[in-house]
Design an enzyme around this catalytic site. Structure first.
Site, PDB file in Angstrom:
ATOM      1  NE  ARG A 231      -7.781   8.881 -26.508  1.00  0.00           N
ATOM      2  CZ  ARG A 231      -7.978   8.134 -27.584  1.00  0.00           C
ATOM      3  NH1 ARG A 231      -9.127   7.515 -27.762  1.00  0.00           N
ATOM      4  NH2 ARG A 231      -7.037   8.011 -28.493  1.00  0.00           N
ATOM      5  CG  PHE A 247       4.418  11.873 -27.842  1.00  0.00           C
ATOM      6  CD1 PHE A 247       5.339  11.958 -28.881  1.00  0.00           C
ATOM      7  CD2 PHE A 247       4.897  11.823 -26.540  1.00  0.00           C
ATOM      8  CE1 PHE A 247       6.707  11.982 -28.622  1.00  0.00           C
ATOM      9  CE2 PHE A 247       6.258  11.852 -26.269  1.00  0.00           C
ATOM     10  CZ  PHE A 247       7.172  11.924 -27.311  1.00  0.00           C
ATOM     11  CG  ASP A 269       1.586  14.931 -32.685  1.00  0.00           C
ATOM     12  OD1 ASP A 269       1.196  13.934 -32.039  1.00  0.00           O
ATOM     13  OD2 ASP A 269       2.206  14.839 -33.764  1.00  0.00           O
ATOM     14  CB  ALA A 299       8.348  15.156 -27.530  1.00  0.00           C
ATOM     15  CG  ASP A 328       0.021   7.433 -26.247  1.00  0.00           C
ATOM     16  OD1 ASP A 328       0.682   6.384 -26.166  1.00  0.00           O
ATOM     17  OD2 ASP A 328      -1.048   7.527 -26.883  1.00  0.00           O
ATOM     18  CB  CYS A 368       2.110   1.666 -28.240  1.00  0.00           C
ATOM     19  SG  CYS A 368       2.977   2.802 -29.320  1.00  0.00           S
TER      20      CYS A 368
END
Ligand code: SAH
Length: 424
Positions: A231, A247, A269, A299, A328, A368
């Site tokens: 960030r 996201f 989101d 999205a 993300d 992730c």
């Protein structure tokens, strides 16, 4: 000499020949296939160890290798301490104090930063345990029944090792395996020594920005601490840009982009609850700013709509395209068998983003999924760029931050990867 009485005072797992090698290199997992036999302790009425109990692990030649938590599944034991057959009485305090000292030495504990991960499982030599700190509150997640059984000792150890912590919340309803019934609640307060748990708004500070943390209803422990450093990089690139934070969850990247001087920021989101928190976060940190929009949307729907609108209007630089996009997404592959679909998912979403970014724009794109490695992710993003046919260069390769350390003997601990791309 090994005396039978001693061996039987605790359940002992004896490995097959040569299966001790990875443990001797401090890899903390024993796979079920590596086990030759199990000698149960005298107190056992069941025919097998009980999930979560502490067991000693010995090599085929009866060498003591360590002690760990028994688990049902392909990982049968997660080692807590090597070379001993029991945990010293100060084990939890010592391990947690050591983890705290590392965060302190890394400069993560400051008046303007009281949000950090204190314990990152295997990365802090505590397999199966996650502890995140939000101001006065620690939030614990157990990923093994063994850690669940130790939750009270862990909470006490956090209280004594971390000066800022007054409350400890336990949130393991989504993370514990459900194969065996377990005693006790999987969620709730373990320790409350301040008024904070009674309030309905909890604020925590990351790099001088305030975030509302809802560990009761939020995802994971309430916040994605693992994106802190990434960030900060967005903040460096945000000045004067139209930014899309896709996201966005509670708007982590958005607040940094706003502080970095972004012209506009759109936070998107699918979770209405998350979007409500984004609004509260922007309001608290930038009460006078009106260049932020919080949008509840899927999205793909959002990106498709924008792309189609742009084609219909043939407008290239009119607010429908962005100068900086952050992608993300949640873990597309939670298991190895979902990797193929996950890669397709990463390719699709990245292609959409690359398509709608302005010439000279920057894309921050992340995965992730632990099961998708760096190379596979890069290949998916490469395919996306090739599909759209734009010139793309890699500016940065990003990863998880220093309070999510990777035990070098346990490479499985690496999960977050990101690329910062320059799109011509
Ligand atoms: N970037 C965030 C963390 C993202 S977590 C941060 O810095 O805090 C992933 C987010 O994706 C979650 O908030 C989840 O609600 C959201 N999400 C999941 N599926 C989605 C979809 N199809 N469309 C939009 N958002 C989605």
């Amino acid at each position: 000499m090994v005396n039978d009485q001693m061996v039987n005072s605790m359940t002992t797992v004896i490995l097959k020949p040569h299966k001790d090698e990875s443990l001797k290199r401090f890899h903390p997992w024993v796979f079920s296939g590596a086990i030759a036999r199990i000698v149960l302790d005298a107190a056992h009425s069941e025919p097998a160890p009980v999930e979560g109990e502490l067991v000693a692990v010995h090599s085929a030649t009866n060498e003591l290798l360590g002690v760990g938590h028994w688990q049902i599944g392909s990982i049968a034991v997660r080692i807590l301490a090597f070379g001993v057959d029991s945990l010293p009485s100060d084990f939890w305090t010592e391990r947690i104090r050591a983890a705290y000292k590392v965060r302190e030495a890394l400069g993560l504990i400051r008046p303007d930063n009281n949000t950090f991960r204190l314990v990152h499982g295997e990365g802090d030599f505590l397999p199966g345990l996650i502890v995140d700190i939000y101001a006065e509150t620690a939030v614990i997640q157990a990923h093994s029944v063994g850690m669940h059984l130790h939750r009270q000792e862990i909470a006490q150890a956090i209280l004594s090792a971390v000066p800022q912590v007054k409350n400890v919340y336990y949130k393991s309803d989504d993370t514990l395996p459900f194969k065996a019934p377990i005693e006790g609640d999987k969620t709730g307060w373990l320790i409350t020594n301040s008024q904070q748990p009674m309030a309905n708004e909890f604020w925590s500070m990351e790099n001088g920005l305030s975030f509302r943390i809802d560990w009761l209803r939020g995802q994971k422990t309430g916040f994605f601490i693992d994106q802190r450093e990434n960030r900060a990089l967005v903040e460096r690139y945000a000045a004067g840009k139209d930014v899309l934070n896709m996201f966005c969850y509670t708007g982590g990247f958005s607040l940094y982009a706003l502080r970095g001087g972004a012209k506009t920021v759109d936070s998107v989101d699918v979770s209405q609850k998350a979007i409500e928190i984004v609004k509260a976060n922007v309001q608290r940190n930038f009460p006078r700013q009106s260049n932020h929009r919080a949008i509840t949307a899927d999205a793909f729907d959002f990106l498709n709509e924008r792309i189609n609108a742009q084609m219909a209007n043939d407008q290239m630089v009119n607010g429908k395209w962005y100068d900086l996009i952050i992608l993300d997404p949640p873990a597309f592959a939670k298991h190895r068998d979902a990797i193929k679909n996950a890669l397709r998912g990463y390719q699709r979403i990245n292609a959409k983003a690359i398509e709608m970014i302005r010439p000279g724009g920057i894309l921050f794109t992340f995965s992730c999924s632990q099961a998708v490695d760096k190379e596979a992710f890069r290949l998916a993003v490469f395919s996306a760029a090739a599909q759209v046919g734009r010139k793309v260069r890699i500016l940065h390769q990003l990863h998880q931050p220093q309070d999510h350390p990777i035990n070098i003997y346990h490479p499985e601990g690496e999960y977050l990867k990101g690329l910062v791309l320059f799109v011509e």
